[in-house]
Design a protein around this motif. Structure first.
Motif, PDB file in Angstrom:
ATOM      1  N   SER A 114      10.628   5.966  13.008  1.00 19.39           N
ATOM      2  CA  SER A 114      10.207   5.561  11.656  1.00 19.39           C
ATOM      3  C   SER A 114       9.250   6.579  11.074  1.00 19.39           C
ATOM      4  CB  SER A 114       9.520   4.192  11.706  1.00 19.39           C
ATOM      5  OG  SER A 114      10.394   3.205  12.188  1.00 19.39           O
ATOM      6  N   THR A 115       9.493   6.910   9.811  1.00 16.73           N
ATOM      7  CA  THR A 115       8.594   7.796   9.074  1.00 16.73           C
ATOM      8  C   THR A 115       8.326   7.220   7.697  1.00 16.73           C
ATOM      9  OG1 THR A 115      10.444   9.129   8.256  1.00 16.73           O
ATOM     10  CG2 THR A 115       9.352   9.896  10.259  1.00 16.73           C
ATOM     11  N   GLU A 160      -1.472   1.676  15.791  1.00 20.71           N
ATOM     12  CA  GLU A 160      -0.667   0.957  14.803  1.00 20.71           C
ATOM     13  C   GLU A 160       0.025   1.934  13.866  1.00 20.71           C
ATOM     14  OE1 GLU A 160      -2.903  -1.823  12.540  1.00 20.71           O
ATOM     15  OE2 GLU A 160      -1.255  -2.321  11.195  1.00 20.71           O
ATOM     16  N   TYR A 161       1.312   1.775  13.686  1.00 22.17           N
ATOM     17  CA  TYR A 161       2.057   2.597  12.729  1.00 22.17           C
ATOM     18  C   TYR A 161       1.619   2.243  11.299  1.00 22.17           C
ATOM     19  CZ  TYR A 161       6.177   4.145  10.055  1.00 22.17           C
ATOM     20  OH  TYR A 161       7.014   4.732   9.139  1.00 22.17           O
ATOM     21  N   ARG A 162       1.340   3.297  10.504  1.00 23.84           N
ATOM     22  CA  ARG A 162       0.879   3.116   9.120  1.00 23.84           C
ATOM     23  C   ARG A 162      -0.388   2.270   9.059  1.00 23.84           C
ATOM     24  NH1 ARG A 162       5.792   1.197   5.455  1.00 23.84           N
ATOM     25  NH2 ARG A 162       4.069   1.124   3.966  1.00 23.84           N
ATOM     26  N   ALA A 183       0.909   6.041  17.100  1.00 23.21           N
ATOM     27  CA  ALA A 183       1.541   6.525  15.883  1.00 23.21           C
ATOM     28  C   ALA A 183       0.642   7.613  15.302  1.00 23.21           C
ATOM     29  CB  ALA A 183       1.697   5.385  14.890  1.00 23.21           C
ATOM     30  N   SER A 232       6.085   6.882  13.588  1.00 23.48           N
ATOM     31  CA  SER A 232       5.905   5.926  14.666  1.00 23.48           C
ATOM     32  C   SER A 232       5.839   6.645  16.013  1.00 23.48           C
ATOM     33  CB  SER A 232       7.046   4.910  14.663  1.00 23.48           C
ATOM     34  OG  SER A 232       8.291   5.569  14.837  1.00 23.48           O
ATOM     35  N   TRP A 233       5.507   5.887  17.054  1.00 29.23           N
ATOM     36  CA  TRP A 233       5.276   6.511  18.346  1.00 29.23           C
ATOM     37  C   TRP A 233       6.508   7.235  18.880  1.00 29.23           C
ATOM     38  CZ3 TRP A 233       7.998   5.515  22.792  1.00 29.23           C
ATOM     39  CH2 TRP A 233       8.848   4.404  22.765  1.00 29.23           C
ATOM     40  N   ASN A 234       7.693   6.721  18.546  1.00 32.16           N
ATOM     41  CA  ASN A 234       8.918   7.316  19.080  1.00 32.16           C
ATOM     42  C   ASN A 234       9.621   8.206  18.058  1.00 32.16           C
ATOM     43  OD1 ASN A 234       9.800   5.378  17.313  1.00 32.16           O
ATOM     44  ND2 ASN A 234      10.967   4.208  18.820  1.00 32.16           N
TER      45      ASN A 234
END
Length: 120
Positions: free
Chosen positions: A57-58, A101-103, A33, A52-54
């Motif tokens: 999600s923002t 990790e996202y966020r 991420a 996010s990686w894809n």
């Protein structure tokens, strides 16, 4: 290790736009991420946006919603920050960061930063 290199900063008049880029290398980009942070003159570094990686999600700092947009191109190993309606208070060094990790609370990898200056 992940290497991150920001570009696209510069001097812009208030009301203008800039698009920052952050090119990643060294590890599989889709494992990470990404986030953007900034550090205004004389202030602490602050969160701007995360993705996010894809790219599905923002998340944004509340004060920047609607003006800034984070996106990524996984084919180019690059994350972007589109900044519109810039204000003098957006003047800062902008950093991109990567983490699995996202966020994440603490990001593992950081770029060197790119200066954005908004004149009034």
């Amino acid at each position: 290790q992940v290497q991150l290199v920001e570009s696209g900063g510069g001097l812009v008049q208030a009301g203008g736009s800039l698009r920052l880029s952050c090119a990643a290398s060294g590890r599989t980009f889709t494992n990470y991420a990404m986030g953007w942070f900034r550090q205004p003159p004389g202030k602490e570094r602050e969160f701007v946006a995360a993705i996010s990686w894809n790219g599905v999600s923002t998340y944004y700092a509340n004060s920047l919603k609607g003006r800034f947009t984070i996106s990524r191109d996984n084919a180019k190993n690059t994350v972007y920050l589109q900044m519109n309606s810039l204000k003098p208070e957006d003047t800062a060094i902008y950093y991109c960061a990567a983490d699995t990790e996202y966020r994440a609370r603490v990001y593992d990898y950081w770029g060197q930063g790119t200066q954005v200056t908004v004149s009034s």
